[in-house]
Scaffold this motif. Structure first.
Motif, PDB file in Angstrom:
ATOM      1  N   GLU A   1      14.121  12.677  -9.709  1.00  0.00           N
ATOM      2  CA  GLU A   1      14.482  11.258  -9.685  1.00  0.00           C
ATOM      3  C   GLU A   1      15.022  10.864  -8.313  1.00  0.00           C
ATOM      4  O   GLU A   1      14.711   9.780  -7.807  1.00  0.00           O
ATOM      5  N   ILE A   2      15.803  11.723  -7.711  1.00  0.00           N
ATOM      6  CA  ILE A   2      16.360  11.445  -6.384  1.00  0.00           C
ATOM      7  C   ILE A   2      15.238  11.252  -5.374  1.00  0.00           C
ATOM      8  O   ILE A   2      15.261  10.302  -4.571  1.00  0.00           O
ATOM      9  N   LEU A   3      14.239  12.125  -5.407  1.00  0.00           N
ATOM     10  CA  LEU A   3      13.117  11.988  -4.469  1.00  0.00           C
ATOM     11  C   LEU A   3      12.322  10.719  -4.737  1.00  0.00           C
ATOM     12  O   LEU A   3      11.867  10.061  -3.802  1.00  0.00           O
ATOM     13  N   GLN A   4      12.162  10.336  -6.002  1.00  0.00           N
ATOM     14  CA  GLN A   4      11.465   9.086  -6.335  1.00  0.00           C
ATOM     15  C   GLN A   4      12.204   7.883  -5.759  1.00  0.00           C
ATOM     16  O   GLN A   4      11.591   6.974  -5.185  1.00  0.00           O
ATOM     17  N   ILE A   5      13.518   7.869  -5.931  1.00  0.00           N
ATOM     18  CA  ILE A   5      14.346   6.758  -5.450  1.00  0.00           C
ATOM     19  C   ILE A   5      14.228   6.646  -3.939  1.00  0.00           C
ATOM     20  O   ILE A   5      14.001   5.565  -3.390  1.00  0.00           O
ATOM     21  N   GLU A   6      14.366   7.766  -3.251  1.00  0.00           N
ATOM     22  CA  GLU A   6      14.340   7.729  -1.789  1.00  0.00           C
ATOM     23  C   GLU A   6      12.975   7.330  -1.250  1.00  0.00           C
ATOM     24  O   GLU A   6      12.871   6.531  -0.324  1.00  0.00           O
ATOM     25  N   LYS A   7      11.913   7.887  -1.827  1.00  0.00           N
ATOM     26  CA  LYS A   7      10.566   7.525  -1.352  1.00  0.00           C
ATOM     27  C   LYS A   7      10.318   6.034  -1.545  1.00  0.00           C
ATOM     28  O   LYS A   7       9.825   5.361  -0.637  1.00  0.00           O
ATOM     29  N   LEU A   8      10.668   5.512  -2.701  1.00  0.00           N
ATOM     30  CA  LEU A   8      10.464   4.088  -2.960  1.00  0.00           C
ATOM     31  C   LEU A   8      11.269   3.238  -1.979  1.00  0.00           C
ATOM     32  O   LEU A   8      10.774   2.241  -1.457  1.00  0.00           O
ATOM     33  N   PHE A   9      12.519   3.627  -1.731  1.00  0.00           N
ATOM     34  CA  PHE A   9      13.349   2.867  -0.794  1.00  0.00           C
ATOM     35  C   PHE A   9      12.721   2.858   0.602  1.00  0.00           C
ATOM     36  O   PHE A   9      12.588   1.806   1.222  1.00  0.00           O
ATOM     37  N   LEU A  10      12.310   4.018   1.079  1.00  0.00           N
ATOM     38  CA  LEU A  10      11.701   4.091   2.414  1.00  0.00           C
ATOM     39  C   LEU A  10      10.400   3.295   2.484  1.00  0.00           C
ATOM     40  O   LEU A  10      10.184   2.526   3.431  1.00  0.00           O
ATOM     41  N   ASP A  11       9.541   3.468   1.489  1.00  0.00           N
ATOM     42  CA  ASP A  11       8.280   2.722   1.453  1.00  0.00           C
ATOM     43  C   ASP A  11       8.542   1.217   1.416  1.00  0.00           C
ATOM     44  O   ASP A  11       7.897   0.442   2.123  1.00  0.00           O
ATOM     45  N   SER A  12       9.498   0.798   0.603  1.00  0.00           N
ATOM     46  CA  SER A  12       9.811  -0.630   0.456  1.00  0.00           C
ATOM     47  C   SER A  12      10.425  -1.217   1.711  1.00  0.00           C
ATOM     48  O   SER A  12      10.344  -2.425   1.934  1.00  0.00           O
ATOM     49  N   CYS A  13      11.047  -0.368   2.520  1.00  0.00           N
ATOM     50  CA  CYS A  13      11.624  -0.830   3.786  1.00  0.00           C
ATOM     51  C   CYS A  13      10.598  -0.817   4.914  1.00  0.00           C
ATOM     52  O   CYS A  13      10.911  -1.175   6.047  1.00  0.00           O
ATOM     53  N   GLY A  14       9.368  -0.398   4.623  1.00  0.00           N
ATOM     54  CA  GLY A  14       8.295  -0.458   5.611  1.00  0.00           C
ATOM     55  C   GLY A  14       8.004   0.838   6.340  1.00  0.00           C
ATOM     56  O   GLY A  14       7.238   0.846   7.305  1.00  0.00           O
ATOM     57  N   PHE A  15       8.563   1.943   5.894  1.00  0.00           N
ATOM     58  CA  PHE A  15       8.286   3.230   6.522  1.00  0.00           C
ATOM     59  C   PHE A  15       7.041   3.848   5.906  1.00  0.00           C
ATOM     60  O   PHE A  15       6.729   3.598   4.744  1.00  0.00           O
ATOM     61  N   LYS A  16       6.340   4.657   6.676  1.00  0.00           N
ATOM     62  CA  LYS A  16       5.253   5.466   6.137  1.00  0.00           C
ATOM     63  C   LYS A  16       5.852   6.815   5.804  1.00  0.00           C
ATOM     64  O   LYS A  16       6.504   7.430   6.637  1.00  0.00           O
ATOM     65  N   THR A  17       5.680   7.231   4.555  1.00  0.00           N
ATOM     66  CA  THR A  17       6.275   8.485   4.109  1.00  0.00           C
ATOM     67  C   THR A  17       5.199   9.533   3.864  1.00  0.00           C
ATOM     68  O   THR A  17       4.063   9.172   3.572  1.00  0.00           O
ATOM     69  N   PRO A  18       5.570  10.806   3.974  1.00  0.00           N
ATOM     70  CA  PRO A  18       6.871  11.309   4.390  1.00  0.00           C
ATOM     71  C   PRO A  18       7.142  10.969   5.852  1.00  0.00           C
ATOM     72  O   PRO A  18       6.212  10.786   6.636  1.00  0.00           O
ATOM     73  N   LEU A  19       8.421  10.879   6.184  1.00  0.00           N
ATOM     74  CA  LEU A  19       8.797  10.483   7.537  1.00  0.00           C
ATOM     75  C   LEU A  19       8.357  11.528   8.541  1.00  0.00           C
ATOM     76  O   LEU A  19       8.434  12.724   8.308  1.00  0.00           O
ATOM     77  N   CYS A  20       7.889  11.044   9.662  1.00  0.00           N
ATOM     78  CA  CYS A  20       7.483  11.892  10.773  1.00  0.00           C
ATOM     79  C   CYS A  20       7.655  11.048  12.034  1.00  0.00           C
ATOM     80  O   CYS A  20       7.472   9.825  11.994  1.00  0.00           O
ATOM     81  N   HIS A  21       7.999  11.680  13.131  1.00  0.00           N
ATOM     82  CA  HIS A  21       8.289  10.915  14.356  1.00  0.00           C
ATOM     83  C   HIS A  21       7.115  10.071  14.836  1.00  0.00           C
ATOM     84  O   HIS A  21       7.307   9.067  15.505  1.00  0.00           O
ATOM     85  N   TYR A  22       5.881  10.413  14.483  1.00  0.00           N
ATOM     86  CA  TYR A  22       4.748   9.625  14.951  1.00  0.00           C
ATOM     87  C   TYR A  22       4.265   8.594  13.928  1.00  0.00           C
ATOM     88  O   TYR A  22       3.387   7.796  14.216  1.00  0.00           O
ATOM     89  N   ASN A  23       4.832   8.587  12.731  1.00  0.00           N
ATOM     90  CA  ASN A  23       4.461   7.574  11.742  1.00  0.00           C
ATOM     91  C   ASN A  23       5.091   6.234  12.096  1.00  0.00           C
ATOM     92  O   ASN A  23       6.207   6.189  12.616  1.00  0.00           O
ATOM     93  N   PRO A  24       4.386   5.151  11.790  1.00  0.00           N
ATOM     94  CA  PRO A  24       4.966   3.827  12.070  1.00  0.00           C
ATOM     95  C   PRO A  24       6.205   3.565  11.216  1.00  0.00           C
ATOM     96  O   PRO A  24       6.354   4.104  10.124  1.00  0.00           O
ATOM     97  N   LYS A  25       7.081   2.744  11.770  1.00  0.00           N
ATOM     98  CA  LYS A  25       8.276   2.331  11.042  1.00  0.00           C
ATOM     99  C   LYS A  25       8.518   0.853  11.324  1.00  0.00           C
ATOM    100  O   LYS A  25       7.974   0.300  12.271  1.00  0.00           O
ATOM    101  N   PRO A  26       9.329   0.205  10.510  1.00  0.00           N
ATOM    102  CA  PRO A  26       9.567  -1.227  10.715  1.00  0.00           C
ATOM    103  C   PRO A  26      10.308  -1.486  12.028  1.00  0.00           C
ATOM    104  O   PRO A  26      11.038  -0.619  12.515  1.00  0.00           O
ATOM    105  N   LYS A  27      10.107  -2.685  12.580  1.00  0.00           N
ATOM    106  CA  LYS A  27      10.774  -3.036  13.849  1.00  0.00           C
ATOM    107  C   LYS A  27      12.280  -3.069  13.693  1.00  0.00           C
ATOM    108  O   LYS A  27      13.010  -2.631  14.570  1.00  0.00           O
ATOM    109  N   ASN A  28      12.756  -3.621  12.589  1.00  0.00           N
ATOM    110  CA  ASN A  28      14.196  -3.722  12.376  1.00  0.00           C
ATOM    111  C   ASN A  28      14.525  -3.202  10.970  1.00  0.00           C
ATOM    112  O   ASN A  28      14.689  -3.994  10.042  1.00  0.00           O
ATOM    113  N   PRO A  29      14.625  -1.878  10.827  1.00  0.00           N
ATOM    114  CA  PRO A  29      14.804  -1.303   9.487  1.00  0.00           C
ATOM    115  C   PRO A  29      16.140  -1.610   8.822  1.00  0.00           C
ATOM    116  O   PRO A  29      16.294  -1.381   7.630  1.00  0.00           O
TER     117      PRO A  29
END
Length: 153
Positions: free
Chosen positions: A76-104
């Motif tokens: 459940e913890i991993l589900q919550i975190e993945k959804l939060f990151l995805d909803s904030c505009g991150f591409k998951t799993p996080l990686c330094h070369y994946n796009p992220k939102p301009k103002n997270p």
């Protein structure tokens, strides 16, 4: 509406984090799960990749032992975190070369992430989505089905 203790505790923590500017998707102690788990980062060892749904060896052990963290299982913890990151505009799993939102940490980005997290938390506990206001606009024969009481003071 009746809620579970874990849902109520999580909502209070997320509400306080949002309104006190202590919500940050890029900080594992200040993200949605970080706040739910009292701003500790030990939960990050439940997965080998941040924002992944795949449990690490440590995560599988905790899951198989039935361990809960503030009421939530490792899955459940991993589900919550993945959804939060995805909803904030991150591409998951996080990686330094994946796009992220301009103002997270903008209020709009965080609000969108939180709304989706609250919906998931409600679903995990079998409770109707507490932020669903659509019923307020239901009509029958041109009249509202539900009525709000207003308090003037």
């Amino acid at each position: 509406m009746k809620t579970t203790k874990r849902l109520e505790a999580a909502l209070i923590k997320l509400y306080n984090a949002y309104h006190n500017n202590r919500l940050n998707p890029e900080d594992c102690t200040a993200c949605a799960v970080g706040n739910i788990l009292d701003n500790h980062d030990s939960w990050k060892h439940l997965s080998d990749q941040h924002g992944s749904l795949k449990l690490s060896y440590v995560g599988r052990v905790h899951q198989n032992l039935g361990r809960k963290f503030n009421g939530y299982s490792p899955e459940e913890i991993l589900q919550i975190e993945k959804l939060f990151l995805d909803s904030c505009g991150f591409k998951t799993p996080l990686c330094h070369y994946n796009p992220k939102p301009k103002n997270p940490t903008s209020n709009e980005v965080l609000f969108d992430g939180l709304c989706n997290v609250v919906e998931l938390l409600c679903k995990l506990d079998g409770i109707p989505y507490i932020l669903d206001y659509s019923k307020l606009f239901e009509q029958e024969d041109g009249e509202p089905v539900y009525h709000l009481e207003t308090f003037l003071g």
